[in-house]
Design a protein around this motif. Structure first.
Motif, short mmCIF file in Angstrom:
data_model
loop_
_atom_site.label_atom_id
_atom_site.label_comp_id
_atom_site.label_asym_id
_atom_site.label_seq_id
_atom_site.Cartn_x
_atom_site.Cartn_y
_atom_site.Cartn_z
N HIS A 45 -2.09 2.97 9.59
CA HIS A 45 -1.02 2.37 8.79
C HIS A 45 0.10 1.82 9.68
N GLN A 94 0.88 -1.16 0.00
CA GLN A 94 0.00 0.00 0.00
C GLN A 94 0.92 1.22 0.00
N GLN A 95 0.60 2.20 -0.82
CA GLN A 95 1.53 3.30 -1.07
C GLN A 95 1.92 4.07 0.19
#
Length: 114
Positions: free
Chosen positions: A54, A17-18
């Motif tokens: 994140h 995931q970026q």
């Protein structure tokens, strides 16, 4: 799948995931001393609540650890987990022809030297 493959898939998934990849790269740049969540959020322009989500994914994967320093939470990469991940990716390299994999030997140590 064996347990090692499960762990590898979890770690790769955490990086797939970026924003998480950007966080991971920032933490790799910071080295073992780590970096505060606030600085990561500012540097990457990520909202603190989004960053927290994140960082939780990266922590659950075993790639990132945290510690409290006063009022700040400092995050850092677990270098042994990164090494295990890279090793897991190239473990069965080249089907019995190790000479073909020679460029990969020492990748982890070379990355930290530069």
């Amino acid at each position: 799948m064996d347990e090692n493959q499960d762990i590898l898939v979890t770690r790769l998934g955490a990086l797939a995931q970026q924003t998480r990849l950007s966080v991971f790269r920032s933490l790799m740049s910071a080295g073992p001393q780590g970096i505060s969540a606030g600085k990561i959020a500012r540097d990457l322009g990520v909202a603190p609540n989004t960053l927290s989500a994140h960082l939780n994914v990266l922590s659950r994967s075993g790639l990132v650890t945290q510690r409290r320093d006063g009022r700040s939470i400092i995050y850092s990469v677990v270098l042994s987990a990164v090494t295990e991940m890279v090793d897991g990716l190239v473990n069965d390299c080249c089907g019995g022809h190790p000479e073909a994999c020679a460029p990969l030997s020492g990748v982890s140590s070379q990355a930290c030297a530069g």
